[in-house]
Design a protein around this motif. Structure first.
Motif, short mmCIF file in Angstrom:
data_model
loop_
_atom_site.label_atom_id
_atom_site.label_comp_id
_atom_site.label_asym_id
_atom_site.label_seq_id
_atom_site.Cartn_x
_atom_site.Cartn_y
_atom_site.Cartn_z
N ASP A 1 19.75 -18.61 -18.68
CA ASP A 1 19.56 -17.78 -17.59
C ASP A 1 20.00 -18.30 -16.03
O ASP A 1 18.97 -18.18 -14.99
N ASP B 1 25.50 -10.85 -8.54
CA ASP B 1 25.77 -9.36 -8.70
C ASP B 1 26.69 -8.72 -8.21
O ASP B 1 25.18 -8.73 -6.18
N ASN C 1 21.02 -12.45 -10.87
CA ASN C 1 19.77 -12.22 -11.75
C ASN C 1 19.40 -13.39 -12.78
O ASN C 1 20.31 -14.33 -11.95
N SER D 1 22.03 -13.71 -15.02
CA SER D 1 22.85 -14.27 -16.11
C SER D 1 23.65 -14.74 -16.07
O SER D 1 24.57 -15.18 -16.92
N THR E 1 29.05 -16.50 -16.22
CA THR E 1 27.89 -15.31 -16.84
C THR E 1 28.95 -14.93 -17.72
O THR E 1 29.80 -14.54 -18.42
N GLU E 2 27.51 -13.40 -18.01
CA GLU E 2 28.56 -12.36 -19.16
C GLU E 2 29.48 -12.14 -18.63
O GLU E 2 29.79 -11.29 -19.89
#
Length: 718
Positions: free
Chosen positions: A537, A542, A559, A561, A603-604
């Protein structure tokens, strides 16, 4: 103070890499009553402003040693001056707006998209503080402790700036083809200004702690209560005055990581070189923090021959509240035009000339006189809050219930400690945001998160000189208050972008593993620690888009992510060197170094970048020599370059350059009760540099020079 490099279940939420347990003094442990007085005087190099520092500490106890107290008071005045070149934003030429786009330069060239400025920052800080701690041993089983701490700090800031707006339509740019960096900017009829910002801030802190200890042989109970309140307010509104320069030409020339020239075609020492007042603004700020905690710590301990064990249980209820309020007011354009014509009544010479080694051609300029609002009786009252005031004011609170369990087993050379901490936290963020229809609306978001945080610690004393230790633990780190403000703030200069807060941010979860080896001998102590942190987390920035007032903006919002990975080692050595002569009898060398093998964030979206704010290499060397009468020491610190901030709006990240500092100290014991000390800080007068870095180029963004600081101190005991 105790520093825990790994999480301990007995400590509340803290940092991922380390927790710091601040411990107060223990009045009943002093052998006898005493008083120490310290007198210091410090000064910046080349400055005749001498800053005093006075401290006094005393401890006393009753004849039966049942009641004892410790009292400390201090007064400190400190002047800090920084000379700096700064530019707020650099970006790739292809993404710059039309005002900052240079058609003749390659798209990948970094260009300034906001002001270029020389700045002198003066900070005058005065701090007074007092601490009183009392202990009362009622009987063999009950002890009461109380602590009260108060500090009051006044800050006076006076900042002088000479700035250029580097609009491409007004100038020409030359690029170093080998590096892709701009080496020269020349402007015709440049848009430039001289400005002054003044403010007086006050920061107060008040802390009260009460603790009772009940010792029931095997069991020990310690209920506690703590209240802390801190307030930061503007005693006098922050005032900003900008004066436009008369039309003229300017030249800015870069030479690597220094400034070769920051030069204007007309003399800035003459009033006629200035045009008109372009801005007069005031700001009020108020920040309030409050923390209330109460709970219970308990311990049960038993021993049986060579085996020992203890168990600790605890409970904590905590309330934290952070309030930030801001209000701005500006003189309108019509009121500015109605001001009297600019003349010598408005401007004055620099109180201290700009003098820094990172620039070879030092300019001179005039600045607005102190407090022009009062001088010309300009009424600029604070009334209703504006849209910007509401967007930038907010409140964040945390209320948590935590409990912990930890148990320790000790058998021969092996020791185990296993524990867990339970955390149930409710957070609330209240602020103002821009609604879907464009108007403002109040926004409050409440969330709750529950976590179990285990910890395991194993220690093996394999021999009298060797010790092995291994730990595995989880820890939480809460997000910054300002990031949880649900505001939307539109950038007023440079490339068009906006910042938006995120009240739904969750704490960052760190999972840490360490393995250490320590060797202790008569003359040397050596330790090597290998660590690995897995961060879930992780808070990253972003980018989305927003249409606001007919213009499209890139919106930056943080965030959870990200996923962080940190692996490295730290090693230290302390070596008692042999005596060389009777004069050089005590010789001690200590050194430590930390290297991060990996410090990356994923990151995702399969992005990978360096962790912000962390150097790959950090080190310190300290050497101490002398005898019973005098001691000399030097302290050398180093850290490598590191990523300070990912600038997603300009495609040019901000890096802080490598930095080395050297401090020197000399201590002379004139008698067992009286000593004299002399220190030199930042002996080599190092400067701090920041660079804007993109894929194909880098440019100087900010360079600061703090100067050397000298201090002479006296200390005596009564």
């Amino acid at each position: 103070m105790s520093v825990y490099k790994t999480s301990d279940a007995r400590l509340p939420l803290g940092g991922i890499g380390a927790n710091i347990d601040l411990k107060s003094t223990r009045p009943l442990e002093f052998e006898h009553s005493a008083m120490n007085i310290g007198l210091d005087v410090a000064a910046l190099e080349g400055d005749r402003n001498f800053q005093p520092n006075i401290s006094m500490s005393a401890n006393t106890m009753s004849a039966d040693r049942a009641v004892a107290g410790v009292f400390k008071v201090s007064y400190e005045n400190r002047l800090q001056r920084q000379y700096q070149f700064e530019s707020w934003h650099w970006g790739e030429n292809q993404g710059a707006t039309i005002d900052y786009h240079w058609p003749a330069l390659p798209d990948s060239t970094l260009v300034p998209t906001d002001g270029l400025a020389l700045t002198i920052e003066n900070e005058d800080r005065t701090r007074t503080s007092g601490l009183a701690e009392m202990s009362w041993q009622l009987n063999d089983h009950v002890q009461l402790d109380g602590l009260c701490f108060h500090s009051n700090t006044d800050f006076a800031f006076d900042e002088h700036r000479l700035a250029i707006n580097p609009q491409s339509a007004l100038g020409q740019a030359a690029v170093d083809e080998s590096s892709g960096q701009i080496k020269q900017l020349s402007f015709l009829n440049v848009d430039a200004k001289t400005s002054r910002e003044e403010s007086q801030l006050n920061y107060t802190n008040q802390t009260t702690q009460l603790t009772a200890t009940l010792d029931m042989k095997a069991w020990q109970f310690s209920p506690f209560f703590s209240h802390s309140a801190a307030t930061s307010i503007t005693k006098k509104p922050i005032s900003r005055v900008h004066v436009k320069l008369a039309p003229g030409n300017a030249l800015v020339e870069f030479q690597g990581s220094a400034i070769n020239r920051f030069q204007f075609s007309h003399s800035l020492g003459l009033v006629e070189s200035y045009n008109q007042i372009s801005q007069m603004r005031k700001r009020l700020t108020k920040v309030r923090n409050r923390v209330d905690e109460w709970g219970l710590d308990s311990r049960w301990q038993a021993t049986e021959q060579a085996r020992a064990w203890w168990v600790e249980l605890g409970f904590l209820h905590s309330k934290q509240r952070h309030q930030y309020q801001r209000q701005d007011v500006s003189l309108s354009a019509s009121s500015l035009n109605a001001l009297p014509s600019l003349d010598g009544r408005w401007l004055e010479p620099l109180p201290v000339a700009f003098d820094a080694k990172f620039i070879s051609n030092t300019p001179y300029w005039l600045i607005p006189k102190r407090d022009l609002f009062q001088l010309f009786d300009i009424a600029l009252p604070f009334s209703d809050k504006t849209e910007s005031d509401l967007l930038n004011s907010y409140e964040v609170s945390f209320e948590s219930i935590e409990s912990y369990f930890t148990s320790n087993w000790h058998y021969a050379e092996l020791e185990w400690q296993v524990g867990a901490r339970y955390s149930d936290t409710r957070s609330a963020a209240l602020g103002t945001r821009i609604g879907d229809s464009g108007g403002l609306r109040a926004d409050e978001q409440v969330q709750r998160y529950v976590k179990w945080l285990p910890s395991v610690n194993v220690k093996w004393q394999s021999s009298a000189h060797w010790q092995w230790r291994s730990t595995y633990s989880w820890a939480l780190n809460r997000p910054n208050y300002s990031d949880m403000n649900p505001k939307l703030h539109v950038n007023s200069g440079g490339l068009p972008y906006a910042e938006q807060g995120n009240p739904a941010l969750k704490p960052v979860l760190g999972k840490s593993y360490t393995l250490s080896l320590t060797h202790s001998a008569e003359a040397t102590d050596i330790q090597v620690l290998v660590f690995q942190h897995e961060i879930d987390d992780f808070i990253v920035e972003d980018v989305t888009t927003l249409d606001y007032q007919g213009q499209s903006f890139s919106v930056l919002q943080k965030n959870n992510s990200g996923q962080g990975h940190i692996t490295g080692f730290t090693s230290s050595i302390e070596w008692q060197l042999p005596a060389l002569t009777q004069v050089w009898r005590q010789n001690r060398l200590s050194a430590n170094v930390t290297q991060l093998v990996e410090a990356d964030v994923y990151t995702e979206f399969n992005e990978r970048f360096n962790l912000e704010g962390v150097s790959d290499w950090m080190g310190n060397v300290r050497f101490l020599t002398g005898n019973e009468v005098w001691q000399f020491a030097f302290n050398l610190n180093y850290r490598s370059a590191f990523l300070e901030h990912r600038d997603r709006s300009n495609n040019a990240d901000i890096w802080v350059d490598a930095f080395t500092s050297l401090d020197l100290g000399l201590l002379w014991h004139l008698s067992p009760r009286f000593s004299v000390r002399f220190d030199v800080f930042n002996t080599t007068n190092q400067v701090l540099r920041r660079l804007a870095v993109a894929d194909h180029a880098s440019s100087l963004m900010k360079v600061e020079e703090f100067g050397r600081r000298f201090m002479v101190g006296l200390e005596f005991s009564l």
